[in-house]
Design a protein around this motif. Structure first.
Motif, PDB file in Angstrom:
ATOM      1  N   LYS A  55       0.828  -1.205   0.000  1.00 42.55           N
ATOM      2  CA  LYS A  55       0.000   0.000   0.000  1.00 42.55           C
ATOM      3  C   LYS A  55       0.866   1.259   0.000  1.00 42.55           C
ATOM      4  CE  LYS A  55      -4.077  -1.946   2.289  1.00 42.55           C
ATOM      5  NZ  LYS A  55      -4.962  -1.887   3.493  1.00 42.55           N
ATOM      6  N   ILE A  56       1.969   1.218   0.736  1.00 45.74           N
ATOM      7  CA  ILE A  56       2.867   2.379   0.789  1.00 45.74           C
ATOM      8  C   ILE A  56       3.514   2.603  -0.570  1.00 45.74           C
ATOM      9  CG2 ILE A  56       5.067   3.165   1.758  1.00 45.74           C
ATOM     10  CD1 ILE A  56       4.106   1.859   4.414  1.00 45.74           C
ATOM     11  N   LEU A  57       3.901   1.519  -1.239  1.00 42.92           N
ATOM     12  CA  LEU A  57       4.484   1.636  -2.573  1.00 42.92           C
ATOM     13  C   LEU A  57       3.483   2.222  -3.557  1.00 42.92           C
ATOM     14  CD1 LEU A  57       6.455  -1.732  -2.984  1.00 42.92           C
ATOM     15  CD2 LEU A  57       7.322   0.475  -2.235  1.00 42.92           C
ATOM     16  N   ILE A  58       2.241   1.780  -3.470  1.00 43.48           N
ATOM     17  CA  ILE A  58       1.188   2.288  -4.360  1.00 43.48           C
ATOM     18  C   ILE A  58       0.976   3.778  -4.140  1.00 43.48           C
ATOM     19  CG2 ILE A  58      -1.289   2.208  -4.856  1.00 43.48           C
ATOM     20  CD1 ILE A  58      -1.114  -0.845  -4.223  1.00 43.48           C
ATOM     21  N   SER A  59       0.882   4.166  -2.888  1.00 45.82           N
ATOM     22  CA  SER A  59       0.668   5.580  -2.566  1.00 45.82           C
ATOM     23  C   SER A  59       1.827   6.438  -3.059  1.00 45.82           C
ATOM     24  CB  SER A  59       0.493   5.744  -1.054  1.00 45.82           C
ATOM     25  OG  SER A  59       0.348   7.105  -0.707  1.00 45.82           O
ATOM     26  N   ALA A  60       3.063   5.963  -2.856  1.00 43.09           N
ATOM     27  CA  ALA A  60       4.241   6.719  -3.288  1.00 43.09           C
ATOM     28  C   ALA A  60       4.332   6.783  -4.804  1.00 43.09           C
ATOM     29  CB  ALA A  60       5.503   6.085  -2.708  1.00 43.09           C
ATOM     30  N   MET A  61       3.941   5.706  -5.472  1.00 41.44           N
ATOM     31  CA  MET A  61       3.927   5.699  -6.935  1.00 41.44           C
ATOM     32  C   MET A  61       2.978   6.773  -7.466  1.00 41.44           C
ATOM     33  SD  MET A  61       2.546   2.707  -9.546  1.00 41.44           S
ATOM     34  CE  MET A  61       0.874   2.821  -8.828  1.00 41.44           C
ATOM     35  N   LYS A  62       1.785   6.819  -6.903  1.00 39.60           N
ATOM     36  CA  LYS A  62       0.796   7.800  -7.353  1.00 39.60           C
ATOM     37  C   LYS A  62       1.241   9.216  -7.015  1.00 39.60           C
ATOM     38  CE  LYS A  62      -2.758   5.971  -5.229  1.00 39.60           C
ATOM     39  NZ  LYS A  62      -4.164   5.791  -4.795  1.00 39.60           N
ATOM     40  N   GLN A  63       1.756   9.412  -5.805  1.00 36.37           N
ATOM     41  CA  GLN A  63       2.158  10.744  -5.363  1.00 36.37           C
ATOM     42  C   GLN A  63       3.277  11.304  -6.242  1.00 36.37           C
ATOM     43  OE1 GLN A  63       5.198  11.808  -3.736  1.00 36.37           O
ATOM     44  NE2 GLN A  63       4.403  13.901  -3.627  1.00 36.37           N
ATOM     45  N   SER A  64       4.185  10.433  -6.690  1.00 38.15           N
ATOM     46  CA  SER A  64       5.327  10.885  -7.484  1.00 38.15           C
ATOM     47  C   SER A  64       5.063  10.806  -8.990  1.00 38.15           C
ATOM     48  CB  SER A  64       6.575  10.072  -7.122  1.00 38.15           C
ATOM     49  OG  SER A  64       6.362   8.688  -7.317  1.00 38.15           O
ATOM     50  N   LEU A  65       3.802  10.585  -9.349  1.00 39.30           N
ATOM     51  CA  LEU A  65       3.360  10.601 -10.756  1.00 39.30           C
ATOM     52  C   LEU A  65       4.070   9.552 -11.609  1.00 39.30           C
ATOM     53  CD1 LEU A  65       3.164  14.468 -11.357  1.00 39.30           C
ATOM     54  CD2 LEU A  65       1.381  12.927 -10.512  1.00 39.30           C
ATOM     55  N   LYS A  66       4.183   8.352 -11.058  1.00 37.21           N
ATOM     56  CA  LYS A  66       4.780   7.245 -11.808  1.00 37.21           C
ATOM     57  C   LYS A  66       3.689   6.247 -12.200  1.00 37.21           C
ATOM     58  CE  LYS A  66       9.398   7.462  -9.742  1.00 37.21           C
ATOM     59  NZ  LYS A  66       9.199   8.661  -8.909  1.00 37.21           N
ATOM     60  N   ALA A  67       3.950   5.536 -13.300  1.00 42.68           N
ATOM     61  CA  ALA A  67       2.984   4.544 -13.774  1.00 42.68           C
ATOM     62  C   ALA A  67       3.447   3.117 -13.534  1.00 42.68           C
ATOM     63  CB  ALA A  67       2.720   4.754 -15.267  1.00 42.68           C
ATOM     64  N   THR A  68       4.613   2.959 -12.927  1.00 46.15           N
ATOM     65  CA  THR A  68       5.148   1.619 -12.688  1.00 46.15           C
ATOM     66  C   THR A  68       5.351   1.394 -11.190  1.00 46.15           C
ATOM     67  OG1 THR A  68       6.292   1.630 -14.820  1.00 46.15           O
ATOM     68  CG2 THR A  68       7.008   0.009 -13.200  1.00 46.15           C
ATOM     69  N   LEU A  69       4.766   0.321 -10.701  1.00 49.83           N
ATOM     70  CA  LEU A  69       4.880  -0.035  -9.285  1.00 49.83           C
ATOM     71  C   LEU A  69       6.108  -0.913  -9.077  1.00 49.83           C
ATOM     72  CD1 LEU A  69       3.355   0.079  -6.512  1.00 49.83           C
ATOM     73  CD2 LEU A  69       2.348  -2.126  -7.146  1.00 49.83           C
ATOM     74  N   PRO A  70       6.985  -0.570  -8.134  1.00 49.14           N
ATOM     75  CA  PRO A  70       8.155  -1.428  -7.878  1.00 49.14           C
ATOM     76  C   PRO A  70       7.726  -2.838  -7.464  1.00 49.14           C
ATOM     77  CG  PRO A  70       8.412   0.705  -6.802  1.00 49.14           C
ATOM     78  CD  PRO A  70       6.993   0.634  -7.286  1.00 49.14           C
TER      79      PRO A  70
END
Length: 232
Positions: free
Chosen positions: A123-138
């Motif tokens: 969930k933290i990775l998803i939130s950080a991905m969205k916040q930083s405007l990225k389309a790829t989840l680590p």
């Protein structure tokens, strides 16, 4: 425009329950509003809400595009989770914002934590991905035995940051821009001598991250940021 994580958007025109609740209940978006979606695999989707329900928020996609690569190398950091998970979560969040391809939770001899609940980290990775405007989840790999992990093939340079005395080059001195990198970061008690020996025997190169003695999560983030600086 708000970004929502929709891993199944290619086959299902609905937001996942959690994202739907955030969209409709929290943000109070309604039919006709435009939103931005990502599948976490590198694609953005522009969509409009067709049915605003907190459990079944249906959308219609009007446009999709691949996000251009934000860095030209692959970065995988394998780190021994800290006893206090807040610190591990902080690293995961910040590394995602900076840019990372994969994180593995490493089970070492001196690990302070032997179990990790990956659902919260995800969930933290998803939130950080969205916040930083990225389309790829680590990619996130749960607790993995050290010996098993170092034997896993990796296409690129492999490094181990350990605290044993001896001459070790700085990461910036031996890494070349554009190279894929896998970096091992140990627990607060460091890797054991046997683990260091096994890593070196499996093709890992010993490195230093500087003169300061760093906490586990700090060392992992320094490694992440250093490679991005070197690749700019």
């Amino acid at each position: 425009m708000q970004i929502f994580y929709t891993p199944d958007i290619a086959t299902s025109p609905e937001l996942p329950d959690e994202e739907a609740a955030h969209c409709v209940r929290v943000l109070r978006l309604s039919e006709g509003d435009e939103i931005l979606l990502t599948d976490g695999l590198g694609t953005f989707y522009k969509a409009s809400i067709q049915r605003a329900h907190p459990k079944h928020c249906e959308v219609a996609i009007s446009e999709s595009w691949r996000q251009p690569a934000l860095w030209n190398f692959r970065l995988h950091i394998a780190v021994a989770p800290t006893k206090n998970m807040d610190r591990m979560e902080w690293f995961a969040e910040k590394a995602t914002e900076i840019g990372i391809d994969a994180i593995t939770c490493l089970n070492c001899r001196f690990s302070e934590r032997k179990e990790v609940k990956t659902a919260r980290l995800e969930k933290i990775l998803i939130s950080a991905m969205k916040q930083s405007l990225k389309a790829t989840l680590p990619a996130l790999r749960g607790m993995t035995d050290f010996k098993e992990f170092i034997a896993t093939p990796f296409e690129g340079r492999k490094f181990i940051a350990h605290c044993e005395e001896g001459e070790k080059p700085l990461l910036k001195q031996i890494y070349h821009p554009g190279e894929n990198a896998l970096i091992l970061i140990g627990p607060e008690g460091d890797f054991s001598p046997e683990e260091i020996r096994l890593a070196l025997a499996n093709g890992f190169e010993a490195i230093s991250l500087g003169e300061s003695r760093l906490r586990t999560e700090t060392a992992a983030l320094v490694a992440c940021h250093t490679l991005h600086i070197l690749n700019q």
